[in-house]
Design a protein around this motif. Structure first.
Motif, PDB file in Angstrom:
ATOM      1  N   THR A 220      60.239  37.664  80.906  1.00  0.00           N
ATOM      2  CA  THR A 220      59.299  36.660  80.435  1.00  0.00           C
ATOM      3  C   THR A 220      57.924  37.281  80.241  1.00  0.00           C
ATOM      4  OG1 THR A 220      58.826  36.023  82.722  1.00  0.00           O
ATOM      5  CG2 THR A 220      60.485  34.751  81.562  1.00  0.00           C
ATOM      6  N   ARG A 221      57.182  36.744  79.280  1.00  0.00           N
ATOM      7  CA  ARG A 221      55.807  37.184  79.104  1.00  0.00           C
ATOM      8  C   ARG A 221      54.956  35.981  78.700  1.00  0.00           C
ATOM      9  NH1 ARG A 221      52.909  40.462  76.325  1.00  0.00           N
ATOM     10  NH2 ARG A 221      51.476  38.709  76.138  1.00  0.00           N
ATOM     11  N   ALA A 222      53.681  36.056  79.059  1.00  0.00           N
ATOM     12  CA  ALA A 222      52.762  34.968  78.759  1.00  0.00           C
ATOM     13  C   ALA A 222      52.389  34.969  77.286  1.00  0.00           C
ATOM     14  CB  ALA A 222      51.514  35.095  79.628  1.00  0.00           C
ATOM     15  N   GLY A 223      52.164  33.776  76.759  1.00  0.00           N
ATOM     16  CA  GLY A 223      51.532  33.604  75.468  1.00  0.00           C
ATOM     17  C   GLY A 223      50.122  33.090  75.714  1.00  0.00           C
ATOM     18  N   ASP A 224      49.639  32.210  74.844  1.00  0.00           N
ATOM     19  CA  ASP A 224      48.309  31.621  75.040  1.00  0.00           C
ATOM     20  C   ASP A 224      48.371  30.587  76.159  1.00  0.00           C
ATOM     21  OD1 ASP A 224      47.239  33.161  73.029  1.00  0.00           O
ATOM     22  OD2 ASP A 224      47.436  31.621  71.490  1.00  0.00           O
ATOM     23  N   MET A 225      47.657  30.830  77.239  1.00  0.00           N
ATOM     24  CA  MET A 225      47.614  29.914  78.374  1.00  0.00           C
ATOM     25  C   MET A 225      46.153  29.552  78.620  1.00  0.00           C
ATOM     26  SD  MET A 225      50.540  31.620  80.822  1.00  0.00           S
ATOM     27  CE  MET A 225      51.200  30.023  81.311  1.00  0.00           C
ATOM     28  N   THR A 226      45.828  28.256  78.432  1.00  0.00           N
ATOM     29  CA  THR A 226      44.434  27.849  78.441  1.00  0.00           C
ATOM     30  C   THR A 226      44.288  26.381  78.825  1.00  0.00           C
ATOM     31  OG1 THR A 226      42.460  27.633  77.065  1.00  0.00           O
ATOM     32  CG2 THR A 226      44.564  27.371  75.957  1.00  0.00           C
ATOM     33  N   LEU A 227      43.101  26.050  79.326  1.00  0.00           N
ATOM     34  CA  LEU A 227      42.710  24.661  79.552  1.00  0.00           C
ATOM     35  C   LEU A 227      41.813  24.152  78.429  1.00  0.00           C
ATOM     36  CD1 LEU A 227      41.823  24.479  83.372  1.00  0.00           C
ATOM     37  CD2 LEU A 227      43.538  23.116  82.198  1.00  0.00           C
ATOM     38  N   SER A 228      41.583  24.978  77.431  1.00  0.00           N
ATOM     39  CA  SER A 228      40.540  24.688  76.440  1.00  0.00           C
ATOM     40  C   SER A 228      41.066  24.562  75.020  1.00  0.00           C
ATOM     41  CB  SER A 228      39.462  25.782  76.485  1.00  0.00           C
ATOM     42  OG  SER A 228      38.923  25.890  77.780  1.00  0.00           O
ATOM     43  N   ARG A 229      42.333  24.225  74.828  1.00  0.00           N
ATOM     44  CA  ARG A 229      42.823  23.998  73.464  1.00  0.00           C
ATOM     45  C   ARG A 229      42.272  22.659  72.985  1.00  0.00           C
ATOM     46  NH1 ARG A 229      46.186  25.190  69.344  1.00  0.00           N
ATOM     47  NH2 ARG A 229      47.882  23.791  68.734  1.00  0.00           N
ATOM     48  N   ARG A 230      41.699  22.621  71.809  1.00  0.00           N
ATOM     49  CA  ARG A 230      41.067  21.428  71.273  1.00  0.00           C
ATOM     50  C   ARG A 230      41.885  20.897  70.096  1.00  0.00           C
ATOM     51  NH1 ARG A 230      37.362  19.010  74.053  1.00  0.00           N
ATOM     52  NH2 ARG A 230      35.793  18.759  72.426  1.00  0.00           N
TER      53      ARG A 230
ATOM     54  N   ARG B 270      40.919   9.709  65.833  1.00  0.00           N
ATOM     55  CA  ARG B 270      41.040  11.144  65.549  1.00  0.00           C
ATOM     56  C   ARG B 270      39.960  11.947  66.269  1.00  0.00           C
ATOM     57  NH1 ARG B 270      45.669  12.743  64.082  1.00  0.00           N
ATOM     58  NH2 ARG B 270      44.884  14.459  62.791  1.00  0.00           N
ATOM     59  N   ALA B 271      39.577  11.499  67.457  1.00  0.00           N
ATOM     60  CA  ALA B 271      38.591  12.243  68.238  1.00  0.00           C
ATOM     61  C   ALA B 271      39.215  13.540  68.738  1.00  0.00           C
ATOM     62  CB  ALA B 271      38.122  11.395  69.419  1.00  0.00           C
ATOM     63  N   ILE B 272      38.363  14.530  69.025  1.00  0.00           N
ATOM     64  CA  ILE B 272      38.847  15.798  69.541  1.00  0.00           C
ATOM     65  C   ILE B 272      39.029  15.685  71.047  1.00  0.00           C
ATOM     66  CG2 ILE B 272      38.335  18.245  69.807  1.00  0.00           C
ATOM     67  CD1 ILE B 272      38.945  17.431  66.961  1.00  0.00           C
ATOM     68  N   THR B 273      40.161  16.118  71.530  1.00  0.00           N
ATOM     69  CA  THR B 273      40.448  16.045  72.955  1.00  0.00           C
ATOM     70  C   THR B 273      40.794  17.423  73.506  1.00  0.00           C
ATOM     71  OG1 THR B 273      41.770  14.867  74.626  1.00  0.00           O
ATOM     72  CG2 THR B 273      42.930  15.628  72.657  1.00  0.00           C
ATOM     73  N   ASN B 274      40.603  17.576  74.809  1.00  0.00           N
ATOM     74  CA  ASN B 274      40.914  18.836  75.482  1.00  0.00           C
ATOM     75  C   ASN B 274      42.366  18.814  75.946  1.00  0.00           C
ATOM     76  OD1 ASN B 274      39.355  21.257  76.226  1.00  0.00           O
ATOM     77  ND2 ASN B 274      40.188  20.847  78.248  1.00  0.00           N
ATOM     78  N   VAL B 275      43.072  19.889  75.702  1.00  0.00           N
ATOM     79  CA  VAL B 275      44.507  19.932  75.987  1.00  0.00           C
ATOM     80  C   VAL B 275      44.830  21.117  76.893  1.00  0.00           C
ATOM     81  CG1 VAL B 275      46.795  20.235  74.938  1.00  0.00           C
ATOM     82  CG2 VAL B 275      45.077  18.818  73.803  1.00  0.00           C
ATOM     83  N   LEU B 276      45.636  20.853  77.908  1.00  0.00           N
ATOM     84  CA  LEU B 276      46.230  21.935  78.687  1.00  0.00           C
ATOM     85  C   LEU B 276      47.362  22.519  77.861  1.00  0.00           C
ATOM     86  CD1 LEU B 276      46.948  23.515  81.356  1.00  0.00           C
ATOM     87  CD2 LEU B 276      48.433  21.590  81.916  1.00  0.00           C
ATOM     88  N   SER B 277      47.325  23.805  77.598  1.00  0.00           N
ATOM     89  CA  SER B 277      48.337  24.441  76.755  1.00  0.00           C
ATOM     90  C   SER B 277      48.836  25.705  77.429  1.00  0.00           C
ATOM     91  CB  SER B 277      47.763  24.768  75.373  1.00  0.00           C
ATOM     92  OG  SER B 277      48.762  25.320  74.536  1.00  0.00           O
ATOM     93  N   LEU B 278      50.095  25.688  77.818  1.00  0.00           N
ATOM     94  CA  LEU B 278      50.729  26.833  78.471  1.00  0.00           C
ATOM     95  C   LEU B 278      51.910  27.277  77.613  1.00  0.00           C
ATOM     96  CD1 LEU B 278      50.818  25.443  82.142  1.00  0.00           C
ATOM     97  CD2 LEU B 278      49.032  26.857  81.085  1.00  0.00           C
ATOM     98  N   GLU B 279      51.807  28.460  77.067  1.00  0.00           N
ATOM     99  CA  GLU B 279      52.848  29.013  76.206  1.00  0.00           C
ATOM    100  C   GLU B 279      53.398  30.272  76.862  1.00  0.00           C
ATOM    101  OE1 GLU B 279      52.876  30.180  71.532  1.00  0.00           O
ATOM    102  OE2 GLU B 279      51.494  31.332  72.798  1.00  0.00           O
TER     103      GLU B 279
END
Length: 373
Positions: A80-90, A98-107
């Motif tokens: 396994t290997r990490a991809g984009d892992m962030t708390l700041s995906r918009r 259609r407001a911009i929201t902050n998304v937890l994104s773990l790939e």
């Protein structure tokens, strides 16, 4: 394959306090054993060096037994290997505002074939102070490595994809030609493209990143040449939408583009439009096995028609092979109307029979002209 598992996760921990490794612990809706995954790589700069605990505020209900996807993750021991892992995906919210929201994104990737994605906007989290700092150069390197992992994932899936046309060759005695393989790869690119476009569609440099991950260096070269011709480049200029030929290998794009406008394929497209509006657009969420079989057989036939047109446009080709392919295709078109009519209303069935008869006539004419060359 893309596995979007956010609804199956109730909470988790992302620990990147050790440089070069991300420890991921996930708890599922089935309340089974936690899933422990050790990933090579680092998180993106916003959480690199940190330990993040998160809770999903809108998971699916308990399934009553161990969920098969979660069971598979618990048992999977592939690299396994990490991809984009962030708390700041918009991302834009999926509502009228259609407001911009902050998304937890773990790939992350179960190398190389499976991409796993956990994305949620309704969550709570706690984050530790960073145990180490990521430099600007390291951040750029990590983002490039993540793109490379995604590109390897795309390439693997394109190499192993089996579309209706290729599946038909494996399951019947329909004679193959090289164009069947080329078109299958284009189908593979079109099949995986939406998930990759979704990842990059809101990124500032998303068009270029999308082209790179899809392996289209020619598109990047063309874009660079256009930018150099207009210095400085216009940042407001919208990126063009991808077309069908963009999914074809560059060396074959011109030939495929011409073949798509061939009278025989134009007639085929007319029948396809009728099937789309009368059958595919109305099929239920779970289509019947007969409907599914009909759609797959028709998709294979369309692919074989296009491949046969391309075959006959080569400077040298086997006339015997082309005519044998056409003979089988004509047999299939003759049986098409009867099978399709059983799935449609009387009016739609009439439309299908008339369009099939017109396509059969065009195929016969094409076959006659071919034999007279």
């Amino acid at each position: 394959m893309l596995a979007q598992i956010a609804p199956l996760i109730t909470r988790g921990v992302v620990d990147n306090t050790t440089p070069g490794y991300v420890e991921l612990r996930l708890w599922g809706i089935d309340e089974g054993e936690p899933i422990d995954i050790l990933l090579t790589g680092n998180c993106l700069p916003d959480i690199a060096g940190c330990r993040v605990s998160f809770t999903n505020k809108s998971p699916l209900p308990h399934p009553g037994q161990e969920h098969p996807v979660l069971k598979g993750l618990r048992e999977d021991t592939r690299a396994t290997r990490a991809g984009d892992m962030t708390l700041s995906r918009r991302l834009p919210e999926q509502d009228n505002r259609r407001a911009i929201t902050n998304v937890l994104s773990l790939e992350f990737f179960l190398v190389p074939e499976t991409r796993v994605l956990i994305e949620m906007s309704s969550f709570e989290f706690e984050i530790s102070l960073p145990q180490w700092q990521m430099s600007w150069a390291e951040a750029n390197a990590q983002m490039f490595l993540n793109m490379e992992a995604l590109r390897a994932h795309v390439e693997w899936n394109m190499e192993h994809f089996v579309g209706p046309g290729l599946a038909d060759l494996r399951n019947t005695d329909f004679p193959a030609c090289d164009w069947d393989t080329h078109l299958n790869r284009a189908e593979a690119a079109m099949a995986i493209f939406p998930t990759i476009r979704e990842k990059y569609r809101y990124e500032d440099n998303g068009y270029n990143e999308l082209a790179y991950v899809m392996g289209r260096m020619d598109i990047l070269a063309q874009k660079a040449a256009e930018d150099e011709a207009q210095m400085p480049p216009d940042p407001q200029e919208p990126a063009r939408e991808w077309e069908v030929v963009d999914f074809v290998e560059p060396a074959h794009a011109d030939e495929v583009k011409r073949a798509l406008h061939h009278p025989l394929f134009t007639e085929t497209s007319h029948l396809t439009a009728i099937i789309n509006q009368t059958l595919m657009a109305r099929k239920p969420t779970q289509p019947s096995p007969e409907t599914e079989e009909f759609i797959n057989q028709y998709a294979a036939m369309v692919s074989h028609i296009l491949a046969t047109i391309l075959l006959t446009r080569q400077k040298e080709f086997s006339l015997e092979l082309a005519c044998k392919r056409l003979a089988i295709i004509m047999q299939r078109v003759q049986g098409l109307a009867g099978r399709g009519s059983r799935l449609l209303s009387r009016h739609a069935g009439t439309m299908l029979r008339e369009a099939s008869a017109s396509l059969l006539s065009r195929l016969e004419d094409f076959d006659t002209r071919l034999r007279r060359r």
